[in-house]
Design an enzyme around this catalytic site. Sequence first.
Site, short mmCIF file in Angstrom:
data_model
loop_
_atom_site.label_atom_id
_atom_site.label_comp_id
_atom_site.label_asym_id
_atom_site.label_seq_id
_atom_site.Cartn_x
_atom_site.Cartn_y
_atom_site.Cartn_z
N GLY A 412 0.82 -1.21 0.00
CA GLY A 412 0.00 0.00 0.00
C GLY A 412 0.86 1.26 0.00
O GLY A 412 1.98 1.28 -0.53
N SER A 413 0.36 2.30 0.65
CA SER A 413 0.99 3.62 0.55
C SER A 413 2.34 3.73 1.25
O SER A 413 3.02 4.75 1.10
CB SER A 413 0.04 4.68 1.12
OG SER A 413 -1.14 4.76 0.34
N THR A 414 2.75 2.72 2.02
CA THR A 414 4.08 2.81 2.63
C THR A 414 5.18 2.80 1.57
O THR A 414 6.30 3.25 1.83
CB THR A 414 4.33 1.64 3.61
OG1 THR A 414 4.13 0.40 2.92
CG2 THR A 414 3.39 1.74 4.80
#
Length: 668
Positions: A412-414
């Site tokens: 995801g956004s990490t």
Amino acid sequence: MKKLVLVSSLLLMSVLFLAGCSDEPSPEDRFAAYTKLWNKQDFKKMYEYLSPETKKEISADEFAKRYEKIYQGIEVDQLKVDYKQPKEEKDHKDGEKVNLAYTVEMSTMAGAVSSDHKATLVKEGEGEEENWYIKWDESYIFPQLEAGEKISVVSYPAIRGEIVDRHEHGLAMNGTVSEIGIVPEKMANESETVKKVAGILNMSTDEVNQKLKQSWVKPSYFVPIKKMSSDNAATLEKLLSIAGVSVNNTEERIYPYKEATAHLIGYVGEASAEDLKKLKGKGYTASDVIGKRGLEEVLEGRLKGKPGGKIFIKTEDGEEKVIAEKPAEEGETITLTIDAELQKDIFKEYKNEAGSASALDPKTGETLALVSSPSFDPNKYIFGITKAEQKALEEDPKKPLLNRFSSTFAPGSTIKAITAAIALKNGVDPNEAINIQGRTWAKSTWKDHSITRVSDPGVPIDMEKALIYSDNIYFAQKALGLGKEKFTSGLKAFGFDEALNYDYPIKASSIGKVDSEGRLADAGYGQAQVQMSTLHLAMTYSAFLNEGNILAPSLIAGDKTEKKIWKENVISADQANQITKMLTQVVEHPKGSARGINDLGIKIAAKTGTAEIKASKNSDGTENGWFVAMDTEDPELLMAWMVEDVKGRGGSHLVIDHMKPVFKKYLK
């Protein structure tokens, strides 16, 4: 012509006579043949070489079984019976007895054994039946052995090495447990006793009865039923109140941190036939225990230790004649970089949520924690896990037997901090803002694909704002702008598609297919087929605190001051500093996605992430929440956490709530 024939006949007779003389039996040849059979341990054929007098003392069957029983009992290997036959044949025509020197060497369970001895051969028979035979006695087996004496063996079991954490807290220890057993003849009522014991030990009555009905059981014998912790005083007292129940203390492997370290440490168990086949030639027997999971299995060779023993003869006077003795060797005690209390606290904060967490010292690369939740108690495998307990673990929908920290998931956004770093390295201006209208965006050439962001902040988006608001569209566009080659080579520079050189098998993070613009765009914000482990994610973020160098993670303690670099200069020191400052704003900005951790009074850089898990684009699916965070002023702790199924439960903010107490405790 007749004279020539006569001369030829005389010559032939002379040759035959000489040949007959040379065929006379030789004791050297006979003993050389005997030692060849001995080296093959063909005891039945060896018997044929014994003198008639010897054969009166021992039968062929007794002779063979004597050797076989002793050699098996002392675990003979690499047997070498050495007789150096002289090159020139000796004349024993008038002799009746010959002594020939030989040496026996072998490896045994008590070490190497070597002895020098002399064999006595006697001439027996007449005419064509005449030959040399061995005048055998017990000393041929071992020089110290006399008629009527027996070989005795004592085994010294290997002591398995222990596993401890960085503060010497025990993770896998050799301790004392209570073994619950039943003495059949002391039971007042068999069915009632079995029922009560089964109920207390969480076993079925069938399981208890099976143990009581084993072929070796006799009424007066102690029959082991199950093991349990010696600390459980109340349960032990209840069991001891039942007639026929006894408790013995026994040495066993114990795991003090139970579920918190189960996937990391694993457990031991009896060596199976399959195990013994794999480990053939490495000194294992069916009575050994071996590592079955985790570091117990990975570090088996270092932990095992070596058994010892004593081979001796006990005389009628009670004295011992020691043939060989070897002490047991203790396995290696292995110190991990893990902080067991941190590991326990992280596991506790998961509160049985499914997920994975990794923690590193961001300045040394030492692994401080590797957590998989939910988990299981490895001590149950030592005590004797019941069928019901094993079935419950296997059928649990949260899969407590699955090791999540060694697995990979969509980050995801990490991943956006990594995408930002790749963009900076390729010359992207972080201050250049793009004006995006609305919550969705798609290229004009796309027919059935679009990018959606959480919200529209209503302002142009530069790199810092894109990280603060976790803007999918910005990072999708940056991945597209870089193109497949630059973006994927940038990910590979961060260690994607590369196995970790690590003391625990961790699945390599992978890029997957980016064979279309849609997939390339999705990969830019951690979707598509991109997969990461929490450990690798934490490692990549170490670059932002180490001047653009990704540290090599360590798990087994060595020189604690040594810092090893896995990937050098993946970005410049200035670019690493820029990313760190941006990630600090993700925490400190009023709209930052990680603002929930900003009230700890600690300078923290962090990034949230929510990864969609869908079987297909139009399916409902679920979400995994991510959070990676590190203190920046005097870095001590870098953690990456993932929690499964956070959809409708707060998303990545739920992960922050779980992680926050750990940061508060360890960075106060």
